[in-house]
Design a protein around this motif. Structure first.
Motif: not given
Length: 223
Positions: A11-16, A40-47, A25-30
């Motif tokens: 999903a991150v690759l697709g949004l970017l 999902f939280s920042y704790g999951s997204l940033y790793p 902004e990524l977290r908001k879109r997710l």
């Protein structure tokens, strides 16, 4: 890599692929565009982002002053890093889009895959939709058999709960039938007009809504 982290990376690759973004902004879109990632939280997204950078699929760039000011107002702190998809990352995402095996039919992965159907080729969309329908039809058959065996032992509320679950699955199967028929109709129309079909995502001709609500592919009641 776990299945859930793999879905997040997809999903991150697709949004970017659409545009570079800050982490906030990524977290908001997710959360808003892909309902499966509400928890999902920042704790999951940033790793996840760090892993994608280490793999060479993303690069980190400094944000502009205007972007940082926006990040500060929305996230409560300055966000100086913008994540951008690399050529290798785009190629990897396109490889993922071409996959249509059983993982793509499962509840959470299907929701993420469906969100990027606009970038997916028609043939792959058809395989994923038909695979998802087959999986749900198997699930529905098991639910009916289980209900038939245990009906007399269940109290009224438990029985209604099981019926509700079955109705949710039946509703998604009907929705999938509409989507599959629309994909076939669109393919036939393209063939009849003599236009060749490319490998990139092309408009699929979504079915017209005919009453009721379309099922959310990430809705837990359909599992």
């Amino acid at each position: 890599m776990s299945r859930r982290s793999g879905i997040l990376e997809f999903a991150v690759l697709g949004l970017l692929r659409e545009s570079p973004m800050h982490g906030y902004e990524l977290r908001k879109r997710l959360n808003t565009s892909l309902g499966v990632f509400r928890a999902f939280s920042y704790g999951s997204l940033y790793p996840c982002l760090k892993t994608l950078v280490a793999n060479g699929w993303l690069i980190e760039e400094p944000g502009s002053a205007l972007e940082d000011a926006l990040a500060a107002s929305l996230a409560g702190r300055r966000a100086k890093i913008v994540y951008r998809l690399t050529a290798q990352g785009k190629e990897h995402f396109e490889e993922l889009l071409g996959q249509s095996g059983p993982d793509a039919w499962e509840d959470e992965h299907f929701a993420a895959r469906f969100a990027f159907f606009g970038q997916t080729s028609r043939d792959v969309r058809m395989r994923v939709l038909e695979g998802r329908r087959s999986r749900l039809e198997e699930r529905l058959e098991k639910m009916r058999a289980s209900l038939a065996r245990s009906r007399e032992r269940l109290d009224g509320y438990t029985l209604e709960l099981q019926r509700h679950g079955m109705e949710s699955v039946e509703r998604e199967v009907r929705w999938l039938n509409e989507l599959i028929e629309s994909e076939r109709t669109g393919r036939d129309q393209r063939s009849g007009s003599g236009r060749s079909e490319g490998t990139s995502g092309d408009p699929g001709g979504l079915p017209r809504h005919r009453g009721g609500s379309r099922p959310d592919p990430s809705d837990d009641t359909a599992k």
